[in-house]
Design a protein around this motif. Structure first.
Motif, short mmCIF file in Angstrom:
data_model
loop_
_atom_site.label_atom_id
_atom_site.label_comp_id
_atom_site.label_asym_id
_atom_site.label_seq_id
_atom_site.Cartn_x
_atom_site.Cartn_y
_atom_site.Cartn_z
N HIS A 145 0.84 -1.19 0.00
CA HIS A 145 0.00 0.00 0.00
C HIS A 145 0.89 1.25 0.00
CE1 HIS A 145 -3.10 -2.89 1.27
NE2 HIS A 145 -3.95 -2.02 0.75
N LEU A 146 0.42 2.24 -0.72
CA LEU A 146 1.15 3.51 -0.78
C LEU A 146 0.15 4.65 -0.91
CD1 LEU A 146 0.94 4.31 -4.01
CD2 LEU A 146 2.84 2.71 -4.20
N GLN A 147 0.64 5.86 -0.73
CA GLN A 147 -0.18 7.05 -0.94
C GLN A 147 0.53 7.97 -1.92
OE1 GLN A 147 -2.83 8.59 2.26
NE2 GLN A 147 -1.19 7.87 3.61
N VAL A 148 -0.21 8.42 -2.92
CA VAL A 148 0.34 9.33 -3.92
C VAL A 148 -0.51 10.60 -3.94
CG1 VAL A 148 1.32 7.51 -5.36
CG2 VAL A 148 -1.06 8.24 -5.72
N PRO A 149 0.10 11.76 -4.25
CA PRO A 149 -0.68 13.01 -4.32
C PRO A 149 -1.80 12.91 -5.35
CG PRO A 149 1.67 13.47 -4.30
CD PRO A 149 1.54 11.99 -4.48
N ARG A 150 -2.97 13.43 -5.01
CA ARG A 150 -4.09 13.44 -5.93
C ARG A 150 -3.81 14.45 -7.06
NH1 ARG A 150 -8.91 11.25 -3.68
NH2 ARG A 150 -10.25 12.69 -4.84
N VAL A 506 -0.30 -1.63 -4.74
CA VAL A 506 0.43 -2.13 -5.89
C VAL A 506 0.75 -3.59 -5.62
CG1 VAL A 506 2.48 -1.93 -7.32
CG2 VAL A 506 1.39 0.14 -6.40
N GLN A 507 0.26 -4.48 -6.51
CA GLN A 507 0.50 -5.92 -6.37
C GLN A 507 1.53 -6.33 -7.42
OE1 GLN A 507 -3.61 -7.08 -6.98
NE2 GLN A 507 -3.91 -7.41 -4.78
N ALA A 508 2.65 -6.82 -6.94
CA ALA A 508 3.74 -7.13 -7.87
C ALA A 508 4.79 -7.99 -7.17
CB ALA A 508 4.38 -5.83 -8.36
N SER A 509 5.84 -8.28 -7.91
CA SER A 509 6.97 -9.02 -7.33
C SER A 509 7.76 -8.11 -6.41
CB SER A 509 7.89 -9.51 -8.45
OG SER A 509 8.53 -8.39 -9.07
#
Length: 518
Positions: A145-150, A506-509
């Protein structure tokens, strides 16, 4: 007749005057016209589009630390104009110097705090939200999980009581988050906000479009909102209800933060009898909260809850201190409390007192004292009034009506559970303060009030000189409250950035997640 200056708006990266005659801003003590504001004819959709396209994009190209450096420079520029802001506050808000400082220095302090906190976030452009977790038995595929500016803008529709702090306590975390700011200050006291924006714009600190101001009518502001924008409103519950139902908010799922009415309480615990330090601390804080900024603070104490056996002693002690408060022209060195912001606000306080009259008795009436260096027929000065209701359960109006001025009501309670129930009759408040010397009882009471209050301020004798005050909003702590208070949440350190960010998973390796640079 000479027309006073029309303050320009700053949108689309340039100063623009409205096409109408404008609304006059008045000196609330002298009644004289100071300046005028007008937003007629502004192309708000273009202004908002420019703020998103130029302002937010330029800010989000920077790191958190780089944006924090901009905040620090803004604070430095504002500090150089500190004396001018004081003069504007005296003229337009009618505040004595110490009350002006609550607003202006509070703004500068909050900006400085967010500049320091933002520096610590370093070169990141997104914020990690917890640790990555595996989505299967093996750690080959994980979720971070992350937070990015809108990618939108932040619109602030602000109240009249804090033209300086009301801007910067919101703008500091918004700009640090990378969102362009459009501020619409309350018309009555818009001059200080406009001057601060002008000084920052003239200094050339922020990217084009990062800071805009619209003074005058708010018509069309909500219509110009788009998906990913955020709205922060401070004002009445009635206006908040209109805002919440606006089609733009519903259609575009615009994120909204609301701070509305609040019947805040001060609660004296049963152990704090007259003569104890805790009793004296409550009396001192009540008088301060009733008189700072003439009681025009959304966090001010409105209901004072005391054991029934000390009702008379509390009334006498509070009244004795209020009797020493001189009210009038803030330019007079002998005046301790200045004016309400306008005659309209003066009339609103009078109407509020009339609503409470049938449920209360007058314990102290400052209106019997003459104003200092002010004409009562012209000035918006209102002396402090302490009311009382001997039957706190039956005095429903006291739990429903907020008088936004130097007015508070003393309420007796039977026992602590009764006191807590009375505090909760406010249906959600910004702050409650507790006074006593029993740590266990105070801790239990604080937990009981936490669900219905945004902040619980506990005052014991050992923190008499250290506590920050019932009504002082510190950037380190949450500002907001549930229910009637609006359900909003501001400040609280870096928690304030949540409002301006979008949380995503984000789901990833593990290799891809490492490449996110969090």
């Amino acid at each position: 007749m000479t027309m006073t200056a029309l303050l320009p708006n700053f949108v689309c990266g340039r100063w623009q005057s409205g096409t109408g005659a404008g609304t006059a801003l008045l000196d609330p003590v002298l009644g004289t016209e100071l300046v005028r504001v007008d937003a007629t004819g502004l192309d708000l959709r273009s202004a908002f589009a420019f703020a998103r396209r130029a302002g937010s994009a330029a800010l989000q190209a920077l790191t958190y630390a780089e944006r924090a450096a901009l905040l620090a420079r803004v604070g430095q520029v504002l500090q150089t104009h500190r004396d001018a802001y004081d003069a504007i506050a005296t003229a337009n808000s009618g505040t004595v110097q110490s009350d002006s400082a609550v607003d202006i220095d509070g703004a500068l302090f909050t900006l400085g705090q967010y500049a320091r906190w933002g520096t610590a976030l370093g070169s990141a452009r997104a914020l990690r939200d917890g640790e990555a977790v595996k989505l299967g038995k093996e750690p080959l595929f994980q979720s971070q999980h992350l937070q990015v500016p809108r990618p939108g803008l932040a619109l602030f529709i602000n109240a009249f009581n804090f033209p300086a702090w009301g801007l910067w306590e919101k703008a500091a975390p918004a700009l640090l988050s990378g969102l362009a700011v459009v501020v619409k200050p309350a018309t009555a006291t818009a001059w200080l906000t406009q001057r601060m924006v002008q000084d920052v714009v003239d200094a050339g600190i922020l990217p084009a479009g990062a800071l805009s101001i619209v003074c005058g009518s708010s018509n069309g502001l909500l219509d110009a909102l788009a998906p990913f924008d955020v709205l922060s409103f401070t004002g009445s519950a009635d206006t908040a209800a209109v805002i919440r139902s606006h089609p733009s908010l519903a259609r575009h799922a615009v994120r909204a933060n609301i701070e509305a009415d609040s019947l805040n309480s001060a609660l004296l615990l049963p152990d704090a009898t007259p003569g104890t330090p805790a009793f004296d601390l409550l009396v001192r804080e009540v008088v301060r909260e009733m008189t700072v900024k003439s009681g025009q603070k959304c966090t001010a104490i409105r209901r004072i809850l005391v054991p029934a056996k000390v009702y008379g002693a509390a009334a006498e002690a509070i009244g004795a201190k209020l009797a020493k408060v001189s009210t009038g022209n803030p330019r007079n060195a002998g005046v301790r409390m200045g004016a309400l912001v306008s005659r309209a606000q003066f009339e609103a306080v009078q109407q509020g007192l009339a609503q409470l009259a049938h449920a209360t008795e007058v314990l102290h009436d400052g209106r019997t004292q003459a104003l200092v260096d002010a004409d009562p027929a012209v000035a918006a000065c209102h002396q402090p009034v302490l009311l009382g209701a001997r039957d706190a359960d039956m005095a429903q109006a006291v739990h429903d009506v907020e008088v936004f001025g130097p007015v508070a009501t003393l309420l007796p309670y039977r026992d602590l559970p009764h006191a807590l129930a009375l505090a909760q009759r406010g249906q959600g408040s910004l702050v409650a303060s507790l006074y006593g010397d029993d740590a266990a009882a105070l801790g239990s009471a604080a937990l009981a009030l936490a669900a219905s209050h945004g902040r619980v301020h506990v005052v014991t004798p050992e923190v008499a000189q250290a506590h920050t005050g019932h009504g002082n909003v510190m950037p380190q702590s949450l500002h907001g409250g549930p229910g009637r208070a609006g359900g909003g949440a501001e400040l609280g350190g870096l928690r304030a950035l949540d409002f301006y960010h979008q949380r995503a998973a984000v789901q990833a390796s593990p290799q891809v997640l490492a490449a996110l640079g969090l």
